[in-house]
Structures are given as structure tokens and as C-alpha cells.
Design a protein around this motif. Structure first.
Motif, short mmCIF file in Angstrom:
data_model
loop_
_atom_site.label_atom_id
_atom_site.label_comp_id
_atom_site.label_asym_id
_atom_site.label_seq_id
_atom_site.Cartn_x
_atom_site.Cartn_y
_atom_site.Cartn_z
N THR A 47 0.83 -1.21 0.00
CA THR A 47 0.00 0.00 0.00
C THR A 47 0.86 1.26 0.00
OG1 THR A 47 -1.75 -1.21 1.15
CG2 THR A 47 -1.87 1.20 1.20
N LEU A 48 1.90 1.28 0.83
CA LEU A 48 2.78 2.45 0.89
C LEU A 48 3.53 2.66 -0.43
CD1 LEU A 48 4.22 2.12 4.51
CD2 LEU A 48 2.51 3.76 3.67
N VAL A 49 4.03 1.59 -1.02
CA VAL A 49 4.73 1.71 -2.31
C VAL A 49 3.75 2.20 -3.38
CG1 VAL A 49 5.86 0.38 -4.15
CG2 VAL A 49 6.52 0.02 -1.76
N GLY A 50 2.52 1.68 -3.35
CA GLY A 50 1.51 2.13 -4.30
C GLY A 50 1.22 3.61 -4.16
N PHE A 51 1.03 4.06 -2.91
CA PHE A 51 0.79 5.49 -2.69
C PHE A 51 1.99 6.33 -3.09
CE2 PHE A 51 -2.76 4.37 0.34
CZ PHE A 51 -3.74 4.98 -0.41
N PHE A 52 3.20 5.81 -2.89
CA PHE A 52 4.40 6.53 -3.33
C PHE A 52 4.35 6.76 -4.84
CE2 PHE A 52 8.61 6.37 -5.24
CZ PHE A 52 9.24 7.44 -4.62
N PHE A 53 4.03 5.70 -5.60
CA PHE A 53 3.97 5.84 -7.06
C PHE A 53 2.87 6.81 -7.48
CE2 PHE A 53 6.67 2.09 -7.34
CZ PHE A 53 7.42 2.37 -8.47
N ILE A 54 1.73 6.74 -6.82
CA ILE A 54 0.62 7.63 -7.17
C ILE A 54 0.98 9.09 -6.87
CG2 ILE A 54 -1.75 8.29 -6.55
CD1 ILE A 54 -2.25 5.24 -6.08
N THR A 55 1.66 9.32 -5.75
CA THR A 55 1.95 10.68 -5.29
C THR A 55 3.16 11.30 -5.96
OG1 THR A 55 1.03 10.07 -3.15
CG2 THR A 55 2.33 12.09 -3.22
N PHE A 56 4.25 10.54 -6.09
CA PHE A 56 5.52 11.15 -6.50
C PHE A 56 5.99 10.81 -7.91
CE2 PHE A 56 5.79 10.87 -1.81
CZ PHE A 56 5.86 12.23 -1.55
N VAL A 57 5.42 9.84 -8.55
CA VAL A 57 5.87 9.48 -9.89
C VAL A 57 4.77 9.89 -10.87
CG1 VAL A 57 6.60 7.60 -11.40
CG2 VAL A 57 7.24 7.56 -8.97
N GLN A 58 5.09 10.84 -11.74
CA GLN A 58 4.10 11.43 -12.62
C GLN A 58 3.55 10.46 -13.68
OE1 GLN A 58 2.65 14.38 -12.53
NE2 GLN A 58 3.73 14.89 -10.63
N HIS A 59 4.41 9.66 -14.26
CA HIS A 59 4.01 8.86 -15.42
C HIS A 59 3.54 7.45 -15.08
CE1 HIS A 59 5.36 12.08 -17.95
NE2 HIS A 59 6.56 12.03 -17.42
N ASN A 60 3.65 7.04 -13.85
CA ASN A 60 3.31 5.65 -13.50
C ASN A 60 2.25 5.56 -12.42
OD1 ASN A 60 4.89 4.18 -15.30
ND2 ASN A 60 6.71 4.37 -14.02
N LYS A 61 1.22 6.37 -12.49
CA LYS A 61 0.15 6.31 -11.49
C LYS A 61 -0.58 4.97 -11.55
CE LYS A 61 -0.57 11.24 -11.03
NZ LYS A 61 0.26 11.37 -9.87
N MET A 62 -0.74 4.42 -12.74
CA MET A 62 -1.42 3.12 -12.88
C MET A 62 -0.63 2.02 -12.16
SD MET A 62 -4.28 3.61 -14.23
CE MET A 62 -4.78 1.93 -14.50
N LEU A 63 0.68 2.14 -12.19
CA LEU A 63 1.50 1.16 -11.47
C LEU A 63 1.20 1.24 -9.97
CD1 LEU A 63 3.68 -1.00 -11.46
CD2 LEU A 63 5.40 0.82 -11.36
N GLY A 64 1.03 2.43 -9.45
CA GLY A 64 0.68 2.62 -8.04
C GLY A 64 -0.65 1.95 -7.71
N PHE A 65 -1.65 2.16 -8.56
CA PHE A 65 -2.95 1.53 -8.32
C PHE A 65 -2.85 0.01 -8.42
CE2 PHE A 65 -4.55 5.78 -9.69
CZ PHE A 65 -5.20 6.10 -8.50
N PHE A 66 -2.03 -0.47 -9.35
CA PHE A 66 -1.81 -1.90 -9.49
C PHE A 66 -1.19 -2.48 -8.21
CE2 PHE A 66 1.01 -5.43 -10.66
CZ PHE A 66 0.07 -6.33 -11.15
N ILE A 67 -0.21 -1.81 -7.66
CA ILE A 67 0.46 -2.29 -6.45
C ILE A 67 -0.51 -2.27 -5.27
CG2 ILE A 67 2.32 -1.81 -4.81
CD1 ILE A 67 3.99 -0.88 -7.25
N ILE A 68 -1.33 -1.25 -5.16
CA ILE A 68 -2.35 -1.22 -4.10
C ILE A 68 -3.35 -2.36 -4.31
CG2 ILE A 68 -4.29 0.11 -3.15
CD1 ILE A 68 -2.56 2.63 -3.62
N GLY A 69 -3.67 -2.62 -5.56
CA GLY A 69 -4.55 -3.76 -5.88
C GLY A 69 -3.95 -5.08 -5.40
#
Length: 171
Positions: A47-69
């Protein structure tokens, strides 16, 4: 002495499959000394890694949602493991079909419309006995569960005479 052979049959029902799953989980807990627990640390980390990708990485928000999934999938895998396993088995070809058991001097034979399994007595290392059944521990590390409800008294006696029985009766 002649060749002994004992036969019985049963329907591979949901109740039978529930017993197989529950007794396998019980035996695993007894053998390892560990009760299955949710992997909370993994879920939090994902969950934390997913939120990191959603918050701080501009081009990979889908990766963040995938990791939270994946964190949610881990949770549901633990919470509904039994239900998912039972559902998968109920969708199998042998679900609600008659299974035939045959014990003789040489082997245990299990057959249905779709599967035939022969286990020679000398292939069995031991049988772990719980209150409801036996888990055959084969020398090749495979395991097969036999419910006591499916065994005739003569089959039970033959199993006990042919295989080392390790009793596991929880208190």
C-alpha cells in the motif's frame, strides 16, 4: 492367503471437499506449529509503495494503483482462501461424481469418470491421522487425504496394517 480386496464409493460433495481443506489446514498447523495469519506487513508495504507511485511518480500512477490492488488481493487471498479453493474444486470435472475406492494387498486405487490414481503401499512413507481422516504422505512428497467416512472398517484395518500411522489429535 488369498488376495484381499475392499471397495467402497462416495460422492465428491462440497461437504467432503470442506473436510479435505479443513483437515489439511489443521494438519499443516500441527506439523509446522504455525497457524496461518494474514501477512499484514506485506499488505502495508504494498500500500505504501503504491501510494508513493501515485503521489511522487508522474508517469506511472497506474503502477501505483496496481500495487495497491496487489495489497487488496493479498488480503482477500487470506480471508477467502477456503471459499476460493472450494469453488475451484466444485468447478472441477469430478465434483458431485461418484468416487470409487479400492484397497487390496498391493495398492490403494481411487477412480472416477475422469481420474484414476493408484498408490502402492510401498510408495507411502506414513499416514498422518486426525480425528476425521488420514493424510497419506508419499515418499515423493505428495499428499492425499482419505476421509474416515469413506472407508469401510476393513479398509481402515488394512491401512493401519500396511502403513505407519502418526496420530494427530488436537486437544
Amino acid at each position: 492367503m488369498g488376495n484381499m480386496e475392499y471397495q467402497n464409493s462416495f460422492v465428491l460433495s462440497k461437504e467432503h471437499l470442506l473436510e479435505c481443506f479443513d483437515e489439511s489446514q489443521l494438519l499443516n498447523a500441527l506439523l509446522t506449529g504455525k497457524v496461518p495469519r494474514p501477512r499484514y506487513l506485506l499488505m502495508v508495504a504494498l500500500t505504501l509503495v503504491g501510494f508513493f507511485f501515485i503521489t511522487f511518480v508522474q508517469h506511472n500512477k497506474m503502477l501505483g494503483f496496481f500495487i495497491i490492488g496487489l495489497a487488496f488481493l493479498e488480503f482477500f487471498n487470506f480471508k477467502y482462501k477456503r471459499s476460493w479453493w472450494i469453488t475451484g474444486q466444485m468447478w472441477g470435472k469430478n465434483s458431485n461424481n461418484t468416487i470409487k475406492l479400492c484397497f487390496d494387498d498391493l495398492a490403494i486405487k481411487v477412480s472416477s469418470l475422469n481420474v484414476t490414481l493408484n498408490i502402492n503401499w510401498d510408495e507411502i512413507d506414513h499416514a498422518d491421522e486426525t480425528a476425521k481422516g488420514y493424510t497419506l504422505a508419499l515418499k515423493n512428497k505428495k499428499r492425499h487425504y482419505l476421509s474416515k467416512l469413506t472407508l469401510l472398517p476393513e479398509m481402515d484395518a488394512l491401512l493401519i496394517s500396511k502403513v505407519k500411522i502418526v496420530q494427530h489429535f488436537p486437544t
